[in-house]
Design a protein around this motif. Sequence first.
Motif, PDB file in Angstrom:
ATOM      1  N   ASP A 226      -3.737 -13.081 -13.155  1.00 49.29           N
ATOM      2  CA  ASP A 226      -4.067 -14.340 -13.826  1.00 49.29           C
ATOM      3  C   ASP A 226      -2.971 -15.374 -13.650  1.00 49.29           C
ATOM      4  N   ALA A 227      -1.720 -14.921 -13.580  1.00 51.86           N
ATOM      5  CA  ALA A 227      -0.625 -15.868 -13.342  1.00 51.86           C
ATOM      6  C   ALA A 227      -0.746 -16.481 -11.950  1.00 51.86           C
TER       7      ALA A 227
ATOM      8  N   GLY B 148      -7.821 -11.144 -21.866  1.00 51.10           N
ATOM      9  CA  GLY B 148      -7.813 -11.374 -23.307  1.00 51.10           C
ATOM     10  C   GLY B 148      -8.106 -10.106 -24.090  1.00 51.10           C
ATOM     11  N   GLN B 149      -9.092  -9.331 -23.659  1.00 51.59           N
ATOM     12  CA  GLN B 149      -9.407  -8.076 -24.338  1.00 51.59           C
ATOM     13  C   GLN B 149      -8.239  -7.101 -24.286  1.00 51.59           C
ATOM     14  N   LYS B 150      -7.596  -7.038 -23.133  1.00 49.72           N
ATOM     15  CA  LYS B 150      -6.450  -6.129 -23.040  1.00 49.72           C
ATOM     16  C   LYS B 150      -5.290  -6.623 -23.884  1.00 49.72           C
TER      17      LYS B 150
ATOM     18  N   GLN C  68      -8.881 -24.082 -28.374  1.00 47.60           N
ATOM     19  CA  GLN C  68     -10.336 -24.234 -28.358  1.00 47.60           C
ATOM     20  C   GLN C  68     -10.726 -25.636 -28.806  1.00 47.60           C
ATOM     21  N   ALA C  69     -10.009 -26.197 -29.769  1.00 45.65           N
ATOM     22  CA  ALA C  69     -10.296 -27.554 -30.223  1.00 45.65           C
ATOM     23  C   ALA C  69      -9.997 -28.575 -29.135  1.00 45.65           C
ATOM     24  N   LEU C  70      -9.027 -28.275 -28.267  1.00 41.98           N
ATOM     25  CA  LEU C  70      -8.707 -29.177 -27.169  1.00 41.98           C
ATOM     26  C   LEU C  70      -9.729 -29.124 -26.040  1.00 41.98           C
ATOM     27  N   GLY C  71     -10.666 -28.166 -26.130  1.00 41.08           N
ATOM     28  CA  GLY C  71     -11.697 -28.063 -25.101  1.00 41.08           C
ATOM     29  C   GLY C  71     -11.484 -26.915 -24.139  1.00 41.08           C
ATOM     30  N   LEU C  72     -10.414 -26.135 -24.320  1.00 43.95           N
ATOM     31  CA  LEU C  72     -10.164 -24.984 -23.454  1.00 43.95           C
ATOM     32  C   LEU C  72     -10.887 -23.752 -23.993  1.00 43.95           C
TER      33      LEU C  72
ATOM     34  N   ILE D  50     -11.220 -18.888 -27.028  1.00 38.01           N
ATOM     35  CA  ILE D  50     -11.916 -17.799 -27.728  1.00 38.01           C
ATOM     36  C   ILE D  50     -12.723 -16.965 -26.738  1.00 38.01           C
ATOM     37  N   HIS D  51     -13.385 -17.603 -25.800  1.00 36.78           N
ATOM     38  CA  HIS D  51     -14.117 -16.856 -24.768  1.00 36.78           C
ATOM     39  C   HIS D  51     -13.157 -16.020 -23.932  1.00 36.78           C
ATOM     40  N   PHE D  52     -11.974 -16.535 -23.693  1.00 35.08           N
ATOM     41  CA  PHE D  52     -10.973 -15.779 -22.941  1.00 35.08           C
ATOM     42  C   PHE D  52     -10.577 -14.502 -23.678  1.00 35.08           C
TER      43      PHE D  52
END
Length: 774
Positions: free
Chosen positions: A81-82, A487-489, A471-475, A478-480
């Motif tokens: 991801d990096a 994110g799950q890991k 999330q408020a900024l539009g990114l 939460i889905h990540f």
Amino acid sequence: MAGSVAGYAAGTQPAAMTREQARQVLDVINDPAKRAEFENTLAAIASQLPAAAPAPAPAATVAARPVSVQPDSLGSDIVQDASSLRGKLIVQAQHFVALFGDLVFVVHWTHTIFADPDSRIILLDAVGRATLILLLALAAEHGFSLLLRRPLLKVTARAMATEQRLNLHAPPQGMSAPSTPDAAGSDDSAARQTQQDDMQAQHATLRLLARVPYSLLHLLIKLLPVGLFFALGTSFAYLLTTTQQARAVTITLTNAYVVARVVYLLMETLFVPRSPAIRLCSASNQTAFMVTHWLNFLVAAPSVVVCLSTLGGVFDMPARGTEAIIRSVVLVEHVLVAIFTWRVRTHVATALQPPARLRAQPFWMFVGRLVHLWWVPAMFFNFALWLIWATHISGGYAWIIRTVILTTAVVILSRVLSVVLYNLQNRLFHVSPALEARYPGLQARMDYYYPVSRKILSFLMFFATAIVFLQALGLPAIHFLVHGRLGQKLIGVIGSVLVAYTVAIFTWEAANAALQGQITRFENSSQTGRASRLRTVLPIIKTVLLALIIIIVAVTTLSQIGINVAPLLTGAGIMGAAIAFGAQSLVKDFITGFFMLVENAIQVGDWVTAGGVAGTVEHLSIRTLRLRSINGDLHIIPFSEVSSIANTSRDYNLVVVDIMIDLGQDTQQLTTILHEELEELRKEPRYTHLVLSDFKFLGIEQADGNGARFLGSIRTSPGAKWTVYRAYYSRLAVRMNREGIKFPVPSFLNLLGNPDGDRGLQVALADRPRTPQA
């Protein structure tokens, strides 16, 4: 254009480019909106193409690493991801640089202008005449300002006089009504205080209104030189210029300067750094000087933008070049605003603080702390406004408004949630008096872990707030976390580590509580020996338990992160074996000492003989034994050198009575004397509890020419045999001498002519073994 790109993506072979298509491509490149749409089309096509498989790493390189990262671990996901994030950042950076790509075109256009002799003459003539006219107008403005300095000073003096006259009638500050014990007096005091506050507010309003005329007069006097500059600049533009380009440049620069000066003077009217008496804004002198100093830079950029937008058309500069220069100048303006925001952040935060009477309330206390961070969203929206304007983002301003509302709601909700969670944590870590009485020291242990738990809770709240804020900024934060692999890991790693540390702490505290409770039960049941033994081995038990907990938690944490712990455990095992082999004596000390303490072989205060040394045990550790001998020397003996221990302070001792008597002595008489003297000794309070039995006659061990050996024994309490021995023999010496007990006479005394054996008792006593003091 997008269709051609789609054709390439579909794998079809496009036809040769026509002149019309080339003109369309050129129009797309020159138009920022069309260029941005074209870039979005390319990005959408690139996202649908299959990604190339990454090249496998060389086997030798992977095998050479002592600590490897598992392929499906958190570490590998972070690396992947990096890398993806790095690629996206590079693309965004390229898009940002592309905004200023037309500056190269401006340089090329400038070079073309100077290469043409006619264009160069027109440009130099326009710039030269405009510069000369502006210098003349500036000189006239400066001279007129010097002439108006005296009227400005008179206005300031009158304003100061009015200020002093109003201060004489100002209500006194800092006074309060006298305190009264009853409720009526308290209400009267509150009413007077309210009235005094209202009077002070009215006086402040009156003083501000009194300053307004002087401020307007001050502004008018300062605008007169600017009006002179505008008149001279405009007049000279028509009188001293010969070309249309020179006239346009002069008028444009004159208008830009006048606009900048008027804006500056309007802002300066609020602060007036050199005349506090006519200042309309409640700011200190230092703040006023700093703000007016920065205003000179902040008003310059809009003037430059006005000039460029006008002069670009005068010299036939293409729109793309003018827009690139304007974007750069406006970016510099936003950078200056950001720097100015950083400089005044403390002053603004102080001015935004709630009133003193409200600062003690929790909500306003939170607001007072929050306003210290006002500069963070200010800088963010400062650059966001420029980016939306420069890139022509559709709906960008609506996004800013929505983001402001959502981020404000996130901050408020996070604060409310933090108050609730902190109160819940305080209740969980508060031990009731009944529970504290049942488990002494429990509150102290809870207080020990409270700071760490508070930091962990703060981190989790910060992490959750950051996710919601993004999330408020539009990114899609939460889905990540919910659906993304990384994110799950990440959530799994955080949960596993927290559970591991929590279980480790509970295990450690439960073991300590159990051991301490066992010691307390031993002490309450008068089993001081077992309590002392357990207290002695307690450090080694805690050390081993702590080492096991740390190893388990460390292995769990590393494995969750994604580090392969097998090589680490193998290396640690080999190193541990090497250390154990090299420190055999030390390991033997620990093992022998542990079993000695567990088997209760010795305790502090015992008189023992160990390693050829006899003395009192002063200290026991898991590795050494400290003995204080009878001459005062302290012997430190490792347990590995102790093969056997003779403990004189356990159960009971025996005083062995060994006396040589003459063969003609009556044994019954001697036995009676020994019994009677022991009974007399036991009657003394000092020796009552030391002597545990009567005298026991063991018989005659031998009988020969040297006499008969009379044996007997007395049982004493542990460690008291030397005290009983000395006291008993001192009594026997007097009694035997009085009763005339006969002792064998040594041969060398017979040779000296002393057959009576008068000194037989002294010789016998001299032959007894020397014993240490009790």
